[in-house]
Design a protein around this motif. Structure first.
Motif, mmCIF file in Angstrom:
data_model
loop_
_atom_site.group_PDB
_atom_site.id
_atom_site.type_symbol
_atom_site.label_atom_id
_atom_site.label_comp_id
_atom_site.label_asym_id
_atom_site.label_seq_id
_atom_site.Cartn_x
_atom_site.Cartn_y
_atom_site.Cartn_z
ATOM 1 N N VAL A 404 0.870 -1.186 0.000
ATOM 2 C CA VAL A 404 0.000 0.000 0.000
ATOM 3 C C VAL A 404 0.901 1.228 0.000
ATOM 4 O O VAL A 404 1.647 1.458 0.954
ATOM 5 C CB VAL A 404 -0.915 0.025 1.247
ATOM 6 C CG1 VAL A 404 -1.693 1.329 1.315
ATOM 7 C CG2 VAL A 404 -1.864 -1.164 1.238
ATOM 8 N N LYS A 405 0.871 1.995 -1.070
ATOM 9 C CA LYS A 405 1.791 3.127 -1.181
ATOM 10 C C LYS A 405 1.145 4.417 -0.667
ATOM 11 O O LYS A 405 1.713 5.124 0.162
ATOM 12 C CB LYS A 405 2.196 3.293 -2.652
ATOM 13 C CG LYS A 405 2.995 4.529 -2.965
ATOM 14 C CD LYS A 405 4.455 4.358 -2.648
ATOM 15 C CE LYS A 405 5.254 5.559 -3.165
ATOM 16 N NZ LYS A 405 6.614 5.526 -2.647
ATOM 17 N N ARG A 406 -0.057 4.704 -1.180
ATOM 18 C CA ARG A 406 -0.744 5.929 -0.770
ATOM 19 C C ARG A 406 -2.218 5.604 -0.576
ATOM 20 O O ARG A 406 -2.782 4.772 -1.279
ATOM 21 C CB ARG A 406 -0.593 7.019 -1.834
ATOM 22 C CG ARG A 406 0.861 7.380 -2.067
ATOM 23 C CD ARG A 406 1.045 8.216 -3.328
ATOM 24 N NE ARG A 406 0.645 9.608 -3.152
ATOM 25 C CZ ARG A 406 0.857 10.537 -4.088
ATOM 26 N NH1 ARG A 406 1.454 10.237 -5.220
ATOM 27 N NH2 ARG A 406 0.486 11.791 -3.877
ATOM 28 N N VAL A 407 -2.841 6.282 0.398
ATOM 29 C CA VAL A 407 -4.250 6.032 0.704
ATOM 30 C C VAL A 407 -5.008 7.351 0.631
ATOM 31 O O VAL A 407 -4.555 8.360 1.192
ATOM 32 C CB VAL A 407 -4.396 5.406 2.112
ATOM 33 C CG1 VAL A 407 -5.868 5.160 2.437
ATOM 34 C CG2 VAL A 407 -3.602 4.113 2.211
ATOM 35 N N PHE A 408 -6.130 7.357 -0.041
ATOM 36 C CA PHE A 408 -6.948 8.557 -0.195
ATOM 37 C C PHE A 408 -8.301 8.325 0.465
ATOM 38 O O PHE A 408 -8.969 7.325 0.182
ATOM 39 C CB PHE A 408 -7.133 8.888 -1.677
ATOM 40 C CG PHE A 408 -5.843 9.284 -2.346
ATOM 41 C CD1 PHE A 408 -5.508 10.617 -2.504
ATOM 42 C CD2 PHE A 408 -4.945 8.311 -2.779
ATOM 43 C CE1 PHE A 408 -4.305 10.979 -3.104
ATOM 44 C CE2 PHE A 408 -3.744 8.663 -3.370
ATOM 45 C CZ PHE A 408 -3.424 10.004 -3.540
ATOM 46 N N ILE A 409 -8.668 9.237 1.349
ATOM 47 C CA ILE A 409 -9.960 9.164 2.021
ATOM 48 C C ILE A 409 -10.719 10.427 1.637
ATOM 49 O O ILE A 409 -10.239 11.535 1.875
ATOM 50 C CB ILE A 409 -9.812 9.120 3.569
ATOM 51 C CG1 ILE A 409 -8.832 8.026 3.998
ATOM 52 C CG2 ILE A 409 -11.175 8.985 4.238
ATOM 53 C CD1 ILE A 409 -9.328 6.629 3.917
ATOM 54 N N LYS A 410 -11.891 10.252 1.050
ATOM 55 C CA LYS A 410 -12.665 11.386 0.513
ATOM 56 C C LYS A 410 -11.772 12.277 -0.355
ATOM 57 O O LYS A 410 -11.798 13.501 -0.273
ATOM 58 C CB LYS A 410 -13.326 12.179 1.636
ATOM 59 C CG LYS A 410 -14.271 11.307 2.464
ATOM 60 C CD LYS A 410 -15.502 12.044 2.952
ATOM 61 C CE LYS A 410 -16.551 11.081 3.463
ATOM 62 N NZ LYS A 410 -16.802 11.227 4.904
ATOM 63 N N GLY A 411 -10.952 11.648 -1.171
ATOM 64 C CA GLY A 411 -10.109 12.355 -2.128
ATOM 65 C C GLY A 411 -8.872 12.988 -1.544
ATOM 66 O O GLY A 411 -8.050 13.542 -2.267
ATOM 67 N N LYS A 412 -8.724 12.909 -0.219
ATOM 68 C CA LYS A 412 -7.579 13.524 0.442
ATOM 69 C C LYS A 412 -6.577 12.473 0.845
ATOM 70 O O LYS A 412 -6.961 11.448 1.415
ATOM 71 C CB LYS A 412 -8.047 14.281 1.687
ATOM 72 C CG LYS A 412 -7.654 15.740 1.635
ATOM 73 C CD LYS A 412 -8.210 16.604 2.746
ATOM 74 C CE LYS A 412 -8.240 16.015 4.145
ATOM 75 N NZ LYS A 412 -9.200 16.706 5.020
ATOM 76 N N GLU A 413 -5.304 12.730 0.578
ATOM 77 C CA GLU A 413 -4.301 11.739 0.948
ATOM 78 C C GLU A 413 -4.158 11.731 2.469
ATOM 79 O O GLU A 413 -4.022 12.767 3.095
ATOM 80 C CB GLU A 413 -2.958 12.083 0.297
ATOM 81 C CG GLU A 413 -1.959 10.974 0.481
ATOM 82 C CD GLU A 413 -0.858 10.998 -0.568
ATOM 83 O OE1 GLU A 413 -0.769 11.997 -1.302
ATOM 84 O OE2 GLU A 413 -0.105 10.031 -0.626
ATOM 85 N N SER A 414 -4.210 10.541 3.048
ATOM 86 C CA SER A 414 -4.157 10.489 4.521
ATOM 87 C C SER A 414 -2.714 10.332 4.990
ATOM 88 O O SER A 414 -1.850 9.993 4.221
ATOM 89 C CB SER A 414 -4.992 9.336 5.034
ATOM 90 O OG SER A 414 -4.354 8.131 4.704
#
Ligand SMILES: [Zn+2]
Length: 414
Positions: A404-414
């Motif tokens: 898992v490199k990057r995670v986006f929650i509601k379009g925002k990177e967490s």
């Protein structure tokens, strides 16, 4: 102000839906994982605006990410956790290494009662801060929506405290959070000698009205098991919950087949969770209802216990979801990618089945499939961008690897 994010050149965009489903994936459908190779994903106002093959990619956006060589998939929906707790229990774990069973520990006032004692002593603010830290941790594993249970309070005051902590987490966080009232997690010691009904009455007459009055819970849960609550006690509590419109999600069949699954289906449970042991009558009961079988493979992994018979359930045409059961006693991990690996390695689920069960079916197990669980226009832009990986099957195969490199929650990177 509207801002847009474009993810382009995605090697493989996983679990796309042109028209979102209105029921969970069952049986053979679980192995079908719709995807688009060489794809784009467009996010606007925190939601998925569009997606498709690169030939249809929009020319510009406020921000662009080049995802060459990488997979994009929906963020996990972890539909069963106990993420609010006061203290880890590695001391009991060491006792188990030395040979003590979970039931022995529970009967000696360890286990859930140990967690309850700690929680009762811990101030609300401290519980909140600790739980917030765990939420941040699991976001980095790719979790974008979660269910959190009470059940370490076991008094009116402490159950309310736990549920208020969950409400504060909901209010302070972009992650989707639903709360489940699990007052019936364990019978407190003072009610065990001939007064079990006294505790059930406390749940029904004191806890439930206050919790419903404050709107603190979305669901009701009972630990239906020999060491906890009987099937008829479970039914009593489900009936009481129904009077406040709290649908059941039930802990059942972790150690014994007692008939709790049929009772939960009869009462319209959204899910039955655990199912380490399942007999034919349990399968029949599930076939006759809409209830989702939620499997929690990190708990039997941690306890060295029975592996849930995922194949038996899927091959019977049933809907299966996967979740972490994150809790201090039997699954001290909220790492969904590891759950996927266990599902494939130990339960013989296919990688596609494990991904569907951890995303879309998890969303159905929280009645949130209109918002989470797939790449569909209008849903919350909750997604995972992997490192460069060779294939979809590589994800559960490379257990323990941080893909898992990057995670986006509601379009925002967490
Ligand atoms: Zn649990």
């Amino acid at each position: 102000m509207s801002t847009s994010l474009l993810v382009s050149n995605i090697k493989n965009l996983i679990l796309t839906e042109d028209s979102p489903r209105n029921s969970p994936l069952r049986g053979a459908d679980l192995a079908h994982l719709p995807s688009i190779k060489n794809a784009f994903l467009l996010v606007e106002n925190q939601r998925i605006k569009d997606f498709g093959p690169m030939k249809n990619c929009p020319e510009r956006a406020d921000r662009t990410i080049d995802a060459t060589g990488r997979i994009v998939l929906p963020a996990w929906v972890d539909s069963h956790t106990h993420l609010v707790f006061a203290k880890t229990r590695e001391d009991e774990w060491v006792n188990r290494i030395k040979g003590m069973s979970y039931e022995e520990i529970a009967n000696r006032g360890g286990g859930i009662l140990n967690s309850a004692k700690r929680l009762q002593e811990t101030p609300e603010d401290m519980l909140f801060e600790q739980a917030l830290g765990r939420l941040e941790e699991i976001k980095n594993y790719g979790t974008g929506a979660i269910e959190i249970k009470s059940g370490y309070g076991l008094t009116v005051e402490s159950e309310l405290k736990m549920l208020r902590v969950i409400r504060r987490l909901k209010e302070s966080n972009e992650m989707g959070i639903k709360a489940t009232f699990l007052g019936a997690h364990s019978v407190p010691m003072e009610y065990r000698n001939g007064n079990r009904q006294g505790y059930i009455d406390l749940i029904i007459n004191e806890m439930l009205p206050q919790i419903a009055g404050e709107g603190l819970a979305d669901y009701i849960d009972v630990f239906c098991e020999k060491v906890a609550f009987s099937v008829s006690e479970t039914e009593q509590i489900m009936e009481a919950g129904a009077r406040y419109d709290l649908k059941p999600k039930i802990h059942v069949n972790q150690f014994y087949c007692l008939g709790g699954i049929a009772a939960a289906v009869k009462h319209g449970a959204i899910s039955v969770d655990h199912l380490e042991v399942v007999d034919d009558s349990d399968v029949e009961a599930l076939k006759n209802g809409e209830t989702i079988a939620t499997l929690l493979p990190s708990a039997p992994f941690f306890l060295n216990d029975h592996i849930p018979p995922a194949r038996k359930l899927i091959d019977a045409g049933l809907p299966v979801a996967l979740a972490t059961d994150f809790n201090p006693g039997t699954s001290p991990s909220g790492r969904m990618p590891f759950v996927l690996s266990l599902a494939c390695i130990q339960m013989k689920m296919l990688p596609e089945e494990a991904i569907n069960a951890s995303t879309l079916n998890g969303a159905f197990a929280l009645e949130w499939a209109d918002e989470y669980g797939s790449i569909a226009r209008g849903k919350a832009a909750n997604f995972i961008l992997t490192k460069e990986v060779p294939s979809v099957a590589y994800l559960p195969y490379a257990f323990g690897s941080d893909w898992v490199k990057r995670v986006f929650i509601k379009g925002k990177e967490s």
